[in-house]
Design a protein around this motif. Structure first.
Motif, short mmCIF file in Angstrom:
data_model
loop_
_atom_site.label_atom_id
_atom_site.label_comp_id
_atom_site.label_asym_id
_atom_site.label_seq_id
_atom_site.Cartn_x
_atom_site.Cartn_y
_atom_site.Cartn_z
N ARG A 21 0.83 -1.19 0.00
CA ARG A 21 0.00 0.00 0.00
C ARG A 21 0.87 1.25 0.00
N PRO A 22 0.60 2.20 -0.88
CA PRO A 22 1.44 3.40 -1.00
C PRO A 22 1.05 4.49 0.01
N PHE A 87 -1.05 7.70 -14.99
CA PHE A 87 -1.25 6.95 -13.75
C PHE A 87 -1.98 5.62 -13.95
N SER A 102 -6.50 0.08 -15.28
CA SER A 102 -5.84 -0.39 -14.06
C SER A 102 -4.80 0.64 -13.66
N VAL A 103 -4.60 0.75 -12.37
CA VAL A 103 -3.64 1.69 -11.82
C VAL A 103 -2.24 1.14 -12.04
N ARG A 104 -1.30 2.02 -12.34
CA ARG A 104 0.08 1.56 -12.53
C ARG A 104 1.01 2.40 -11.66
N GLY A 105 2.24 1.95 -11.58
CA GLY A 105 3.27 2.67 -10.85
C GLY A 105 3.30 2.32 -9.37
N HIS A 106 4.13 3.05 -8.65
CA HIS A 106 4.33 2.84 -7.22
C HIS A 106 4.27 4.18 -6.52
N GLN A 109 2.61 7.95 -7.65
CA GLN A 109 1.98 7.67 -8.95
C GLN A 109 0.81 6.70 -8.78
N HIS A 110 1.00 5.66 -7.99
CA HIS A 110 -0.06 4.68 -7.76
C HIS A 110 -1.23 5.31 -6.98
N GLY A 113 -3.11 7.49 -9.21
CA GLY A 113 -3.83 6.62 -10.13
C GLY A 113 -5.10 6.06 -9.52
N GLU A 114 -5.03 5.64 -8.27
CA GLU A 114 -6.24 5.15 -7.59
C GLU A 114 -7.29 6.24 -7.52
#
Length: 177
Positions: A21-22, A87, A102-106, A109-110, A113-114
């Motif tokens: 989880r970011p 994102f 779909s969400v990408r990155g970490h 960015q993630h 994206g969410e």
């Protein structure tokens, strides 16, 4: 500062367990929201804007429908996909004029994206902006909210029309059998 960082990292590990989880990214998103909300409050105060005693039922309904429509437009519409592209990744169509992504990155960015692919998440931001508009520039904000509400009503009518056509076709096929 090092102690605070270690405490955050420990909390992060304990919170996420086996998931990834970011939390830092979410903290950036929350901080950005708080900063923008604070800036709107300062702007309102500097402009001498006064909060209304209360919002009427009509304004609340208008704001609610406009928030819903703007959130869906921003999070799901094909035309707004360039805003989400940094994102998210295109997955395919999602029914009537919407996309699955779909969400990408970490990290941040993630987290962003969410937020930008979720109409529920965007609703908080959209509602805040439109509500601020109702205080700072009520005529313009009502115009924007009315336009978004008209688009939402049009969408409902388009879907009802298509549903009616499908039912008529099905009834005609069944009568011909």
């Amino acid at each position: 500062m090092i102690g605070l960082r270690r405490a955050f990292e420990r909390m992060h590990r304990l919170y996420q367990g086996d998931a990834n989880r970011p939390l830092r990214g979410y903290a950036v998103v929350l901080g950005t929201y708080a900063g923008l909300a604070g800036a709107l409050a300062v702007l309102g105060r500097a402009a001498g804007a006064r909060l209304p005693e209360r919002f009427g039922a009509g304004d609340t309904v208008l704001l609610s429908v406009a928030t819903h429509k703007a959130g869906r437009l921003l999070a799901k519409d094909a035309v707004t996909s360039p805003l989400r592209a940094p994102f998210a990744r295109f997955e395919g169509p999602a029914g009537e004029a919407e996309l699955n992504e779909s969400v990408r990155g970490h990290g941040t960015q993630h987290a962003v994206g969410e937020m930008v692919t979720c109409p529920f998440c965007l609703a908080v931001w959209v509602s805040t902006g439109l509500s601020a508009g109702m205080v700072l520039a009520p005529r313009a904000a009502r115009l924007v909210c009315t336009a978004l509400t008209a688009v939402a009503a049009s969408d409902a009518l388009q879907l009802a029309y298509d549903t009616g056509k499908q039912r008529l076709r099905l009834a005609a096929r069944q009568a011909g059998d």
